[in-house]
Design an enzyme around this catalytic site. Structure first.
Site, PDB file in Angstrom:
ATOM      1  N   ASP A  23      23.417   2.917   0.799  1.00 18.15           N
ATOM      2  CA  ASP A  23      23.484   2.616  -0.638  1.00 18.15           C
ATOM      3  C   ASP A  23      22.098   2.781  -1.278  1.00 18.15           C
ATOM      4  O   ASP A  23      21.953   2.635  -2.498  1.00 18.15           O
ATOM      5  CB  ASP A  23      24.116   1.253  -0.920  1.00 18.15           C
ATOM      6  CG  ASP A  23      23.368   0.091  -0.290  1.00 18.15           C
ATOM      7  OD1 ASP A  23      22.334   0.326   0.362  1.00 18.15           O
ATOM      8  OD2 ASP A  23      23.824  -1.064  -0.452  1.00 18.15           O
ATOM      9  N   SER A  24      21.108   3.158  -0.480  1.00 11.64           N
ATOM     10  CA  SER A  24      19.818   3.580  -1.036  1.00 11.64           C
ATOM     11  C   SER A  24      20.011   4.755  -1.994  1.00 11.64           C
ATOM     12  O   SER A  24      19.124   5.064  -2.800  1.00 11.64           O
ATOM     13  CB  SER A  24      18.853   3.976   0.091  1.00 11.64           C
ATOM     14  OG  SER A  24      19.469   4.894   0.976  1.00 11.64           O
ATOM     15  N   ASP A  26      27.499   2.831   4.367  1.00  9.34           N
ATOM     16  CA  ASP A  26      27.175   1.504   3.862  1.00  9.34           C
ATOM     17  C   ASP A  26      28.345   0.955   3.056  1.00  9.34           C
ATOM     18  O   ASP A  26      28.941   1.680   2.251  1.00  9.34           O
ATOM     19  CB  ASP A  26      25.983   1.619   2.891  1.00  9.34           C
ATOM     20  CG  ASP A  26      24.752   0.914   3.415  1.00  9.34           C
ATOM     21  OD1 ASP A  26      24.876   0.029   4.274  1.00  9.34           O
ATOM     22  OD2 ASP A  26      23.652   1.275   2.954  1.00  9.34           O
ATOM     23  N   LYS A  31      28.473  -0.315   7.631  1.00  8.15           N
ATOM     24  CA  LYS A  31      27.331  -1.237   7.710  1.00  8.15           C
ATOM     25  C   LYS A  31      27.471  -2.309   6.632  1.00  8.15           C
ATOM     26  O   LYS A  31      27.755  -1.992   5.468  1.00  8.15           O
ATOM     27  CB  LYS A  31      26.017  -0.469   7.522  1.00  8.15           C
ATOM     28  CG  LYS A  31      24.782  -1.392   7.551  1.00  8.15           C
ATOM     29  CD  LYS A  31      23.504  -0.625   7.783  1.00  8.15           C
ATOM     30  CE  LYS A  31      22.934   0.028   6.549  1.00  8.15           C
ATOM     31  NZ  LYS A  31      22.622  -0.919   5.443  1.00  8.15           N
ATOM     32  N   GLU A  57      25.556  -6.019   5.116  1.00  7.19           N
ATOM     33  CA  GLU A  57      24.291  -6.760   5.097  1.00  7.19           C
ATOM     34  C   GLU A  57      24.520  -8.265   5.230  1.00  7.19           C
ATOM     35  O   GLU A  57      25.502  -8.803   4.719  1.00  7.19           O
ATOM     36  CB  GLU A  57      23.547  -6.496   3.779  1.00  7.19           C
ATOM     37  CG  GLU A  57      23.090  -5.062   3.623  1.00  7.19           C
ATOM     38  CD  GLU A  57      22.218  -4.847   2.386  1.00  7.19           C
ATOM     39  OE1 GLU A  57      21.875  -5.827   1.691  1.00  7.19           O
ATOM     40  OE2 GLU A  57      21.889  -3.673   2.121  1.00  7.19           O
ATOM     41  N   GLU A 109      15.360  -4.709   9.104  1.00  2.98           N
ATOM     42  CA  GLU A 109      14.498  -4.130   8.073  1.00  2.98           C
ATOM     43  C   GLU A 109      13.359  -5.073   7.697  1.00  2.98           C
ATOM     44  O   GLU A 109      13.597  -6.266   7.420  1.00  2.98           O
ATOM     45  CB  GLU A 109      15.352  -3.798   6.829  1.00  2.98           C
ATOM     46  CG  GLU A 109      14.528  -3.162   5.710  1.00  2.98           C
ATOM     47  CD  GLU A 109      15.372  -2.479   4.635  1.00  2.98           C
ATOM     48  OE1 GLU A 109      16.602  -2.400   4.782  1.00  2.98           O
ATOM     49  OE2 GLU A 109      14.769  -2.024   3.645  1.00  2.98           O
TER      50      GLU A 109
END
Ligand code: KIV
Length: 281
Positions: A60-61, A99, A128, A130, A197
């Site tokens: 999602d960057s 993501d 993925k 978070e 991260e």
């Protein structure tokens, strides 16, 4: 390559077999480092695959590097579906991870499964998510139903406002202990992989040692993880402005973009990237 050629079609056929979850586990068991990079479209999907990355992350960057937002928060499930389908068309062999964007898995495990299913149908082989603490229930629910999961701890960009900015996590004893506890719970719930991260290298090493089967993938977490990931635009120095110190400019001295990505893969594999002092905390 002309814009009328389909991405990857002009490449020499690759001898590499598709990278599966089984193969990644085998690499980890034998101490071979895992090289992951982000990509968001078919052309770069084909390029990074040809350069030898093991895994591609449709991160999602993309909200920041493609769409120009100041955070990943505005990215939608439809955005990730679009880019996952695009990368899947170009990629032939790398393991493809998508993501789950903000708001697509936080409500409850059923919502997470429904949206993970959409991403898997788009071509993802793993999703993925978070965060720790509340996420193991969702991870277990997905894994038991056939969806491989990559967890993400440390600096979790979707929580940037709750965290008060893009700051190093787990610096003091109490927060390091909480992070280790969350990692253990996620590994026990069935997460196969975990992005770590922006945290001290020592802490990332401890997480890996606590959970030997887990494939930890570091970004700003030092050299002690099972693999590394970078945002492609950062390591090619396409991103404008000051980059975090964990990013190395792989374009420097490279003959082409593909060569730069290949050098990244080699540096991850031989352990020369990231450097314990230059790129770590
Ligand atoms: O969105 C992304 O690209 C990521 C990486 C920074 C790990 O989550």
């Amino acid at each position: 390559m002309s814009s009328h050629t389909s991405p990857g079609a002009s490449d020499a056929p690759t001898a590499r077999k598709p990278v599966t979850l089984h193969r990644l586990r085998d690499m980890h068991a034998h101490g071979e480092k895992i090289a992951m990079i982000t990509a968001y479209d078919a052309s770069f999907g084909a390029l990074v695959d040809a350069a030898g990355v093991d895994c591609i992350l449709v991160g999602d960057s993309l909200g920041m590097v493609l769409q120009g937002h100041p955070s990943t928060l505005p990215v939608t499930l439809d955005d990730i579906v679009y880019h996952t389908k695009s990368v899947a068309r170009g990629n032939k062999t790398a393991f493809l991870i998508a993501d789950m964007p903000f708001g697509s898995y936080q409500e409850n495990p059923v919502q997470a499964l429904r949206n993970a299913g959409v991403l898997m149908a788009a071509g993802a082989q793993m999703v993925k998510i978070e965060g720790g603490g509340w996420t193991p229930e969702t991870v277990r629910f997905l894994v038991e139903r056939g969806v491989p999961v990559c967890a993400h701890l440390g600096l979790t960009p979707q929580s940037v406002h709750a965290l008060g900015g893009y700051r190093i996590q787990g610096k003091d004893e109490a927060s390091a202990a909480t992070l280790r506890q969350h990692a253990k719970e996620l590994a026990d719930a069935g997460a196969s992989m975990m992005v770590l991260e922006l945290m001290p290298a020592k802490l990332a090493r401890q997480v890996q040692a606590d959970n030997p089967q887990l494939m930890t993938i570091g970004i700003g977490a030092g050299p002690g993880t099972a693999g590394q990931v970078l945002v492609m635009h950062d390591m090619l120095h396409v991103t404008r402005g000051k980059l975090p110190r964990f990013v190395r400019n792989f374009m420097e001295g490279a003959a082409s973009i593909e060569d730069a990505v290949h050098r990244y893969v080699l540096a991850v594999k031989d352990g020369s990237f990231p450097d314990e002092t230059l790129h770590s905390y």
